[in-house]
Write an enzyme that holds these catalytic residues in place. Structure first.
Site: not given
Ligand code: NAP
Length: 242
Positions: A140, A153, A157
């Site tokens: 991130s 966080y 990261k």
């Molecule tokens: P999201 O929509 O909240 O989805 C999170 C995913 O991770 C879901 O499939 C969830 O599955 C799974 N997950 C959470 N805890 C878990 C665990 N303990 N074991 C296995 N699976 C788990 O998040 P996202 O925005 O797509 O984020 C994906 C990645 O991108 C993350 O690493 C996040 O930090 C990174 N990121 C996101 C953003 C952003 O703006 N969205 C920005 C920078 C980085 P369940 O629903 O089954 O728990």
């Protein structure tokens, strides 16, 4: 057969990555923790387009369970291996440092950093034997510049970035690349509680990114064409100053 494993593949960025990797021909293992319905919908969408997918549910922060699940899969698939690993599962539990609870600190580090360690260590073995692999870790902007309210966080990261750079040097000679993508603000469940109107003003592109845009970058890094890119951190943030 060469498989792709995407942790946190049931929603958001992980979901988009699963769909795009399947389009490129990979059978996909969709990992998730509890959202079975969402994971099943990703699987159905992949199958409707002629691809192959398997649900692979477990909590990435539990090393014993992760080992058992991966061992069981490998036993059931003696002629297959995981050639592409996307460590994408992650959560946000923001709080000012002064109010941060142990549980908020540990669970964010456990999922992002320890989850990366448990799964990568196990999957790496077959990549080393096959002398080919692609590991893409989703970090991130917060891990590069730090963001207030996110010491947990940002630490997780940033550590993921350090570990990726070290691992890239360990395994480079075996045609295994290890890279990091560092998204800014992307439209997913993780960002739905944020004040997007004021945040958009800070982003030169004037908008949040889409999960598919991150997935396109991940799929490129997973491709044969990206063989000479390793140990890199690639930002995808609409020009947000880092
Ligand atoms: P999201 O929509 O909240 O989805 C999170 C995913 O991770 C879901 O499939 C969830 O599955 C799974 N997950 C959470 N805890 C878990 C665990 N303990 N074991 C296995 N699976 C788990 O998040 P996202 O925005 O797509 O984020 C994906 C990645 O991108 C993350 O690493 C996040 O930090 C990174 N990121 C996101 C953003 C952003 O703006 N969205 C920005 C920078 C980085 P369940 O629903 O089954 O728990």
């Amino acid at each position: 057969m060469k498989y792709a494993l995407v942790t946190g593949g049931s929603r958001g960025i992980g979901r988009a990555i699963c769909l795009k990797l399947a389009e490129t021909g990979y059978p996909v293992l969709i990992n998730f923790k509890s959202g079975k319905k969402e994971a099943e919908s990703v699987k159905s969408e992949i199958e409707a387009k002629g691809g192959t997918a398997e649900l692979f549910p477990f909590d990435v922060s539990d090393g014993t369970v992760a080992d058992n699940m991966l061992d069981a899969w490998m036993e059931k698939h003696p002629d297959d291996h995981i050639a592409v690993l996307v460590n994408n599962a992650g959560i946000r539990l923001d709080n000012s440092m002064i109010f941060m609870q142990n549980e908020q600190w540990h669970s964010v580090l456990d999922i992002t950093l320890n989850g990366f360690f448990y799964i990568t260590r196990r999957v790496l073995k077959s990549m080393l034997i096959k002398r080919w692999g692609r590991i893409i870790n989703v970090a991130s902007l917060s891990g590069i510049k730090g963001l207030p309210g996110q010491t947990n966080y940002s630490a997780a990261k940033a550590a993921l970035i350090g570990a990726s750079k070290a691992l890239a040097q360990e395994v480079g000679a075996r045609n295994i690349t290890v890279n990091v993508v560092a998204p800014g603000f992307i439209e997913t469940d993780m960002t739905k509680d944020l004040d997007d109107q004021s945040l958009k003003k800070l982003i030169p592109a004037g908008r949040f990114g889409k999960p598919q845009e991150v997935a396109d970058l991940v799929v490129f890094l997973a491709s044969a064409q990206a063989a000479y890119i390793t140990g890199e951190v690639i930002s995808i943030n609409g020009g947000l100053y880092t």
